[in-house]
Design a protein around this motif. Structure first.
Motif, PDB file in Angstrom:
ATOM      1  N   HIS A  38       0.833  -1.208   0.000  1.00  0.00           N
ATOM      2  CA  HIS A  38       0.000   0.000   0.000  1.00  0.00           C
ATOM      3  C   HIS A  38       0.865   1.253   0.000  1.00  0.00           C
ATOM      4  CE1 HIS A  38      -3.898  -2.063   1.664  1.00  0.00           C
ATOM      5  NE2 HIS A  38      -3.551  -2.453   0.453  1.00  0.00           N
TER       6      HIS A  38
ATOM      7  N   ARG B 184       0.944   4.182  -2.979  1.00  0.00           N
ATOM      8  CA  ARG B 184       0.829   5.624  -2.785  1.00  0.00           C
ATOM      9  C   ARG B 184       2.001   6.363  -3.435  1.00  0.00           C
ATOM     10  NH1 ARG B 184      -4.197   7.382  -1.874  1.00  0.00           N
ATOM     11  NH2 ARG B 184      -5.264   6.026  -0.395  1.00  0.00           N
TER      12      ARG B 184
ATOM     13  N   SER C  12       1.105   6.587  -7.067  1.00  0.00           N
ATOM     14  CA  SER C  12       0.107   7.637  -7.247  1.00  0.00           C
ATOM     15  C   SER C  12       0.735   9.020  -7.196  1.00  0.00           C
ATOM     16  CB  SER C  12      -0.964   7.497  -6.156  1.00  0.00           C
ATOM     17  OG  SER C  12      -1.950   8.488  -6.292  1.00  0.00           O
TER      18      SER C  12
ATOM     19  N   TYR D 216      -6.230  -1.159  -6.147  1.00  0.00           N
ATOM     20  CA  TYR D 216      -5.862  -0.195  -5.111  1.00  0.00           C
ATOM     21  C   TYR D 216      -5.167   1.015  -5.736  1.00  0.00           C
ATOM     22  CZ  TYR D 216      -4.060   1.700  -0.730  1.00  0.00           C
ATOM     23  OH  TYR D 216      -3.777   2.530   0.329  1.00  0.00           O
TER      24      TYR D 216
ATOM     25  N   SER E 122      -6.451   4.919  -6.006  1.00  0.00           N
ATOM     26  CA  SER E 122      -5.673   6.054  -5.504  1.00  0.00           C
ATOM     27  C   SER E 122      -5.426   7.095  -6.592  1.00  0.00           C
ATOM     28  CB  SER E 122      -4.337   5.582  -4.923  1.00  0.00           C
ATOM     29  OG  SER E 122      -3.467   5.118  -5.926  1.00  0.00           O
TER      30      SER E 122
ATOM     31  N   GLU F 235      -7.700   9.979  -6.802  1.00  0.00           N
ATOM     32  CA  GLU F 235      -7.434  11.063  -5.865  1.00  0.00           C
ATOM     33  C   GLU F 235      -6.318  11.970  -6.365  1.00  0.00           C
ATOM     34  OE1 GLU F 235      -6.545   9.232  -2.144  1.00  0.00           O
ATOM     35  OE2 GLU F 235      -8.352   7.998  -2.152  1.00  0.00           O
ATOM     36  N   SER F 236      -5.320  11.396  -7.053  1.00  0.00           N
ATOM     37  CA  SER F 236      -4.155  12.185  -7.449  1.00  0.00           C
ATOM     38  C   SER F 236      -4.299  12.815  -8.834  1.00  0.00           C
ATOM     39  CB  SER F 236      -2.888  11.327  -7.399  1.00  0.00           C
ATOM     40  OG  SER F 236      -2.982  10.230  -8.281  1.00  0.00           O
TER      41      SER F 236
ATOM     42  N   THR G 241     -12.364  -2.534  -2.295  1.00  0.00           N
ATOM     43  CA  THR G 241     -11.650  -1.436  -2.957  1.00  0.00           C
ATOM     44  C   THR G 241     -12.325  -1.056  -4.263  1.00  0.00           C
ATOM     45  OG1 THR G 241      -9.591  -2.321  -2.006  1.00  0.00           O
ATOM     46  CG2 THR G 241      -9.380  -0.612  -3.691  1.00  0.00           C
TER      47      THR G 241
END
Length: 206
Positions: A103, A107, A110, A146, A150, A153-154, A185
Motif C-alpha cells: 500500500h 501511494r 500515485s 488499489y 488512488s 485522488e491524485s 476497494t
C-alpha cells in the motif's frame, strides 16, 4: 547513488522503526530531516530501501517517507533515473509480500503519477494496472485496483479519459471470487467514478 548515503539513511530508518522511546525518535527524525531529506538524493535512496531492505517495517517506512518527498524532489531527478525508478517500483509492488508495504508503494506510484501523467510521461502505467487487475493472482488484482483507486485522488481529470474501460473492469472485479479486499476497494473506486459521471451519461455505461 552513494552507497554510504543509502546505508546511513537505512540505519536511521531502522532506528526510527524500532524505537520505543521519545528521545530515540526525536534524534533519528532530526538526523533524517537535516542530513537526508534535505537532498534530492533521498528519492532514489528511499526507493532502494523500500524495495530491498530485509525488514518489512523499514521497507514500509521508507515507502511512506518517499511518498511525502516525491512532490518536492521528483522533477529534480534526471529522466533516465526517473525511468529506472518507475520500472523498479512496478516490479517491486508485484513482488512485495507485505500488505502495508504494498500500500505504501501504491501511494508512491500515485504521487509520481500526479507529476508524470499530466506531462505525458509513464504512458504504460494504466496498462500495467489493467494487467494486474486481470491477473489470476488475487494479490496482484488487489494491487491493480488499489492503485487505480488512488489515482482517482491524485489525477482525477486524467482518469476520466479511461472511464468506460474502468467501469467495465470494475464491474467484473466487484464480484471477485477470491478477495474481499478487491471487492471492497472496487466499490470505493466505483464511488469515485460515479462522481465523474453526468446523470445524462449514466445510461451509456449501464
Amino acid at each position: 547513488m552513494d552507497p554510504q548515503f543509502v546505508s546511513g539513511l537505512e540505519h536511521y530508518l531502522q532506528k526510527l522503526a524500532s524505537a520505543s522511546d521519545t528521545e530515540t525518535i526525536q534524534t533519528a527524525t532530526k538526523v533524517l530531516s537535516e542530513q537526508y531529506y534535505a537532498r534530492a538524493e533521498c528519492i532514489p535512496a528511499l526507493l532502494t530501501i523500500s524495495t530491498e531492505s530485509q525488514e518489512w517495517q523499514v521497507r514500509q517506512l521508507a515507502a511512506v517517507e518517499l511518498r511525502k518527498r516525491i512532490p518536492k524532489y521528483w522533477e529534480e531527478i534526471d529522466d533516465g533515473l526517473q525511468q529506472r525508478m518507475r520500472e523498479t517500483i512496478l516490479k517491486a509492488i508485484v513482488d512485495e509480500t507485505n500488505d502495508l508495504t504494498r500500500h505504501g508503494l501504491a501511494r508512491v506510484i500515485s504521487s509520481i503519477a500526479r507529476s508524470d501523467v499530466p506531462n505525458q510521461k509513464w504512458g504504460d502505467l494504466i496498462q500495467f494496472l489493467y494487467k494486474c487487475c486481470q491477473s489470476p493472482t488475487a494479490a496482484h488484482r488487489e494491487i491493480g485496483v488499489y492503485v487505480l483507486d488512488s489515482l482517482f485522488e491524485s489525477i482525477p481529470d486524467m482518469m476520466s479519459a479511461h472511464m468506460q474501460h474502468l467501469f467495465e473492469l470494475f464491474s467484473a472485479l466487484v464480484s471477485d471470487p477470491e478477495s474481499l479486499v478487491v471487492q471492497v476497494t472496487t466499490v470505493e473506486a466505483l464511488g469515485k467514478i460515479a462522481d465523474f459521471i453526468e446523470p445524462e451519461d449514466r445510461s451509456a455505461i449501464s
